[in-house]
Enzyme design. Sequence first.
Site: not given
Ligand code: MRU
Length: 343
Positions: A46-48, A89, A194, A235, A245-246
Amino acid sequence: MGNLAIEWLGNKVKILDQTKLPQQEVYLELSDHQSIASAITELKIRGAPAIGIVGAYAIALAALKIEAGSKGGFLEKLRGVIETIAATRPTARNLFAGIDRMEEVAQADNTIEQTKAALVGEAIKIHSEEVEADQKLSQMGAELIEDGFTILTHCNAGSLATAGYGTALGVIKRAEEQGKKIKVLATETRPLLQGARLTTWELKKANIPVTLITDSMAGYFMSRGEVSCVIVGADRIAANGDTANKIGTYSLAVLAKENGIPFYVAAPTTTIDLSLASGDEIPIEQRSPDEVTHIQRVGIAPEGVDAANPAFDVTPHRYITAIITERGIIKEPYGGELKEMVL
Ligand code: MRU
């Protein structure tokens, strides 16, 4: 933790299963695009930036296995693969930036065998460019951090989320390496934790002091003057600087403004989407209500209760003090400078 989140093994990709952290460090070796697609959807990876990288590897792995009598037939089969990866996603721009690059390589005037090799090469390039972007943006962002700062961060924007140094956590790690004394407040990040599970794990490994708080404690610490700045990842960043973002990031940004605290977004330029004029157009992933009614599969609400689960929110650009990218730090008005950075 180096580059452990994602490793390319030539005929498969190795990932650290993030759903098992911090209790267990389990690595998965995935050799087909369907299992990578499931790993993305289930947040094993996970993470963009990280999903941009594994999405590209998934396409490359599938391409290697395609048997077709003509380039047209090859491209048709590849289209199905790309559709599967694109459907995992919707919010992270990096996934689609990676897909676009892989599609361009596939379309080039080459034989099937040449195209397969070029797709593998492009995925490796996407991976190494993300790692490099992290290093650069962390170095730039560290200039904003002063000795003695307490930094609040949300979700996980570290090595686990990028396969490199991290974005928000990269800035923090770099500042600490420069000899600055830093403390971190990590929000737990409901519903999937997370912050509690991953950010604290990474920071403990890096020996950076971290205090875990629940999401609802952020205002308490900000109002008492105990937060020097907020740094989060992103994201997707629209052309005007609005940032997805999250879920919970928007609330933190509003609280930060109310309390006169700088609010920084750290992200590589692959997260910027100039095709969207504002954050209103960013697609927001809606996940299963079970993730809200349960914590780590244990039910916490009456059975059958309605629950909502938007995975991201959008922070309007007016709340963002600066956006830190590998090509520089930009401030309001974002429009022109964001464009220059990407084009
Ligand atoms: O749902 P996730 O855990 O993939 O969400 C991730 C985030 O919101 C991060 O802050 C974002 O992807 C940046 S990661 C460098």
